[in-house]
Motif scaffolding. Structure first.
Motif, mmCIF file in Angstrom:
data_model
loop_
_atom_site.group_PDB
_atom_site.id
_atom_site.type_symbol
_atom_site.label_atom_id
_atom_site.label_comp_id
_atom_site.label_asym_id
_atom_site.label_seq_id
_atom_site.Cartn_x
_atom_site.Cartn_y
_atom_site.Cartn_z
ATOM 1 N N GLY A 1 0.811 -1.214 0.000
ATOM 2 C CA GLY A 1 0.000 0.000 0.000
ATOM 3 C C GLY A 1 0.843 1.261 0.000
ATOM 4 N N MET A 2 1.942 1.240 0.746
ATOM 5 C CA MET A 2 2.828 2.403 0.774
ATOM 6 C C MET A 2 3.494 2.617 -0.580
ATOM 7 S SD MET A 2 4.548 1.868 4.541
ATOM 8 C CE MET A 2 5.706 3.228 4.366
ATOM 9 N N ILE A 3 3.879 1.523 -1.238
ATOM 10 C CA ILE A 3 4.483 1.625 -2.566
ATOM 11 C C ILE A 3 3.473 2.180 -3.566
ATOM 12 C CG2 ILE A 3 5.386 0.268 -4.510
ATOM 13 C CD1 ILE A 3 6.624 -1.601 -2.334
ATOM 14 N N ALA A 4 2.239 1.680 -3.501
ATOM 15 C CA ALA A 4 1.187 2.171 -4.388
ATOM 16 C C ALA A 4 0.968 3.667 -4.198
ATOM 17 C CB ALA A 4 -0.113 1.404 -4.134
ATOM 18 N N ASP A 5 0.906 4.104 -2.946
ATOM 19 C CA ASP A 5 0.680 5.526 -2.667
ATOM 20 C C ASP A 5 1.839 6.383 -3.173
ATOM 21 O OD1 ASP A 5 -1.683 4.814 -1.445
ATOM 22 O OD2 ASP A 5 -0.922 5.013 0.603
ATOM 23 N N ALA A 6 3.070 5.883 -2.975
ATOM 24 C CA ALA A 6 4.239 6.649 -3.417
ATOM 25 C C ALA A 6 4.266 6.790 -4.934
ATOM 26 C CB ALA A 6 5.517 5.967 -2.927
ATOM 27 N N LEU A 7 3.999 5.692 -5.644
ATOM 28 C CA LEU A 7 4.032 5.755 -7.109
ATOM 29 C C LEU A 7 2.864 6.557 -7.662
ATOM 30 C CD1 LEU A 7 5.194 2.119 -7.936
ATOM 31 C CD2 LEU A 7 6.554 4.216 -7.871
ATOM 32 N N ARG A 8 1.729 6.517 -6.979
ATOM 33 C CA ARG A 8 0.607 7.359 -7.407
ATOM 34 C C ARG A 8 0.973 8.830 -7.262
ATOM 35 N NH1 ARG A 8 -4.991 8.259 -4.184
ATOM 36 N NH2 ARG A 8 -3.397 8.905 -2.696
ATOM 37 N N PHE A 9 1.714 9.164 -6.206
ATOM 38 C CA PHE A 9 2.160 10.549 -6.022
ATOM 39 C C PHE A 9 2.948 11.034 -7.234
ATOM 40 C CE2 PHE A 9 5.593 13.445 -4.773
ATOM 41 C CZ PHE A 9 4.868 14.494 -4.234
ATOM 42 N N PHE A 10 3.719 10.106 -7.838
ATOM 43 C CA PHE A 10 4.498 10.462 -9.024
ATOM 44 C C PHE A 10 3.692 10.330 -10.316
ATOM 45 C CE2 PHE A 10 7.989 9.532 -6.038
ATOM 46 C CZ PHE A 10 8.774 10.656 -6.242
ATOM 47 N N GLY A 11 2.410 10.013 -10.221
ATOM 48 C CA GLY A 11 1.555 10.008 -11.394
ATOM 49 C C GLY A 11 1.296 8.658 -12.018
ATOM 50 N N ALA A 12 1.682 7.561 -11.351
ATOM 51 C CA ALA A 12 1.443 6.225 -11.905
ATOM 52 C C ALA A 12 -0.044 5.873 -11.826
ATOM 53 C CB ALA A 12 2.257 5.182 -11.154
ATOM 54 N N GLU A 13 -0.475 4.994 -12.729
ATOM 55 C CA GLU A 13 -1.826 4.438 -12.696
ATOM 56 C C GLU A 13 -1.739 3.096 -11.973
ATOM 57 O OE1 GLU A 13 -3.466 4.220 -16.616
ATOM 58 O OE2 GLU A 13 -2.782 6.237 -17.149
ATOM 59 N N ILE A 14 -2.451 2.951 -10.861
ATOM 60 C CA ILE A 14 -2.276 1.812 -9.966
ATOM 61 C C ILE A 14 -3.397 0.781 -10.098
ATOM 62 C CG2 ILE A 14 -2.009 1.069 -7.573
ATOM 63 C CD1 ILE A 14 0.306 2.776 -8.544
ATOM 64 N N SER A 15 -2.981 -0.472 -10.295
ATOM 65 C CA SER A 15 -3.866 -1.624 -10.158
ATOM 66 C C SER A 15 -3.255 -2.529 -9.092
ATOM 67 C CB SER A 15 -3.999 -2.385 -11.476
ATOM 68 O OG SER A 15 -4.530 -1.562 -12.493
ATOM 69 N N TYR A 16 -4.074 -3.401 -8.526
ATOM 70 C CA TYR A 16 -3.535 -4.269 -7.483
ATOM 71 C C TYR A 16 -4.299 -5.579 -7.416
ATOM 72 C CZ TYR A 16 -7.566 -3.364 -4.460
ATOM 73 O OH TYR A 16 -8.848 -3.311 -3.937
ATOM 74 N N PHE A 17 -3.623 -6.582 -6.854
ATOM 75 C CA PHE A 17 -4.265 -7.844 -6.504
ATOM 76 C C PHE A 17 -4.046 -8.075 -5.025
ATOM 77 C CE2 PHE A 17 -3.879 -12.311 -5.380
ATOM 78 C CZ PHE A 17 -5.134 -12.762 -5.744
ATOM 79 N N ALA A 18 -5.104 -8.495 -4.338
ATOM 80 C CA ALA A 18 -5.037 -8.898 -2.941
ATOM 81 C C ALA A 18 -6.051 -10.021 -2.744
ATOM 82 C CB ALA A 18 -5.325 -7.716 -2.015
ATOM 83 N N ARG A 19 -6.097 -10.573 -1.549
ATOM 84 C CA ARG A 19 -7.039 -11.660 -1.313
ATOM 85 C C ARG A 19 -8.489 -11.204 -1.453
ATOM 86 N NH1 ARG A 19 -4.220 -14.004 4.067
ATOM 87 N NH2 ARG A 19 -3.724 -11.797 4.229
#
Length: 303
Positions: free
Chosen positions: A159-177
């Motif tokens: 989650g922290m990685i996703a938030d950091a990369l979103r700050f730089f403008g990345a488009e975030i997708s994820y898989f979790a249980r």
């Protein structure tokens, strides 16, 4: 108070925390290296009633059954589940032994590592394994902005990685249980693993030790021209399909050999492994030390 605390291997605690351990036991023993067998582990523990262990060695039934006095095991490392732990928690609990671990002490360094390596890859900073200057991933320097990033495992560090990369403008997708409401509120897309690796250019795996989600089908779906970053304590993939995939025009980043899985990949031209644990920072050791001591305090409060 314990009669004897044995630190069976180096714990990465700060000096003041090591000194504080003497407030909780009549005797404290530190070992400067890790035991090389279950027999050596049992000999080190001996008649101790408390054991402290890091993430390197395994403490299983074969050693614990020879140490009848143990009442408490403090894991000076991350504990997410019994399955991924390097301590046989189920056997310990069956014997009435309390096992406590810590979480979320080295995540900040992991986030910085992912951002750093992705920036270096996209911009072409640094050199390849053979010393040749690294070319930008697209031939020209490029920002993270607009990059499709898939996070496999959206726990605390994911989650922290996703938030950091979103700050730089990345488009975030994820898989979790399961789909996470807070991630949905942030605009992160919840996708099955195979669809996620197909649609994402950058895949970041943030899984517990021993969890493998990238099999032959996933690598086939992933295809070519992808960047894979593993932040876990073990490979998130089966080795054979990974070997075929990394031979193509793809890149893999891991901080340690443990995360990479096989030393024969260390000098692969498409693999970047620093062989340094990125979570081992000055601040992480402080957080680790505080949580290890807090666990001991909490144990005594319940007795």
């Amino acid at each position: 108070m314990f009669k004897k605390i044995v630190a069976v291997e180096p714990l990465n605690l700060i000096p003041s925390a090591e000194k504080a351990l003497f407030d909780y036991a009549e005797e404290v023993i530190f070992y400067p290296d890790s035991p090389q067998s279950a027999e050596e582990m049992a000999l080190r523990i001996g008649d101790a009633d408390a054991v402290l262990i890091s993430y390197i060695s395994r403490l299983g039934e074969d050693a614990l059954e020879k140490c009848p006095n143990v009442k408490y095991i403090g894991m000076c490392c991350s504990l997410y589940s019994p399955e991924s732990a390097n301590v046989d928690i189920r056997y310990a609990n069956a014997r009435g032994i309390t096992v406590l671990g810590v979480r979320d002490y080295g995540d900040e360094g992991v986030v910085e590592y992912v951002v750093s390596e992705l920036v270096r890859c996209l911009h072409g900073f640094g050199t390849e394994n053979d010393g040749v200057p690294r070319a930008p991933w697209d031939g020209v320097p490029r920002e993270i902005t607009g990059t499709k990033v898939g996070i496999v495992g959206l726990g605390k560090s994911g989650g922290m990685i996703a938030d950091a990369l979103r700050f730089f403008g990345a488009e975030i997708s994820y898989f979790a249980r399961s789909e996470k409401e807070d991630a949905k509120q942030k605009g992160y897309r919840f996708l099955p693993v195979r669809e996620l690796v197909r649609e994402s250019e950058v895949i970041v795996t943030c899984l517990n030790r021993g969890v493998v989600l990238l099999h032959e089908e996933e690598f086939a779906a992933m295809g070519d021209r992808k960047i894979l970053i593993n932040t876990g304590l073990s490979p998130a993939w089966d080795e054979e399909p990974f070997e075929k995939w990394i031979a193509q025009d793809n890149r893999c980043y891991c901080d340690t050999l443990i995360a990479l899985g096989n030393e024969r990949f260390l000098n692969h031209p498409h693999v970047n492994c620093m062989q340094v644990s990125v979570g081992r920072t000055r601040q992480a050791f402080v957080r680790l030390s505080e949580k290890v001591l807090a666990n001991i305090e909490n144990y005594f409060k319940t007795q």
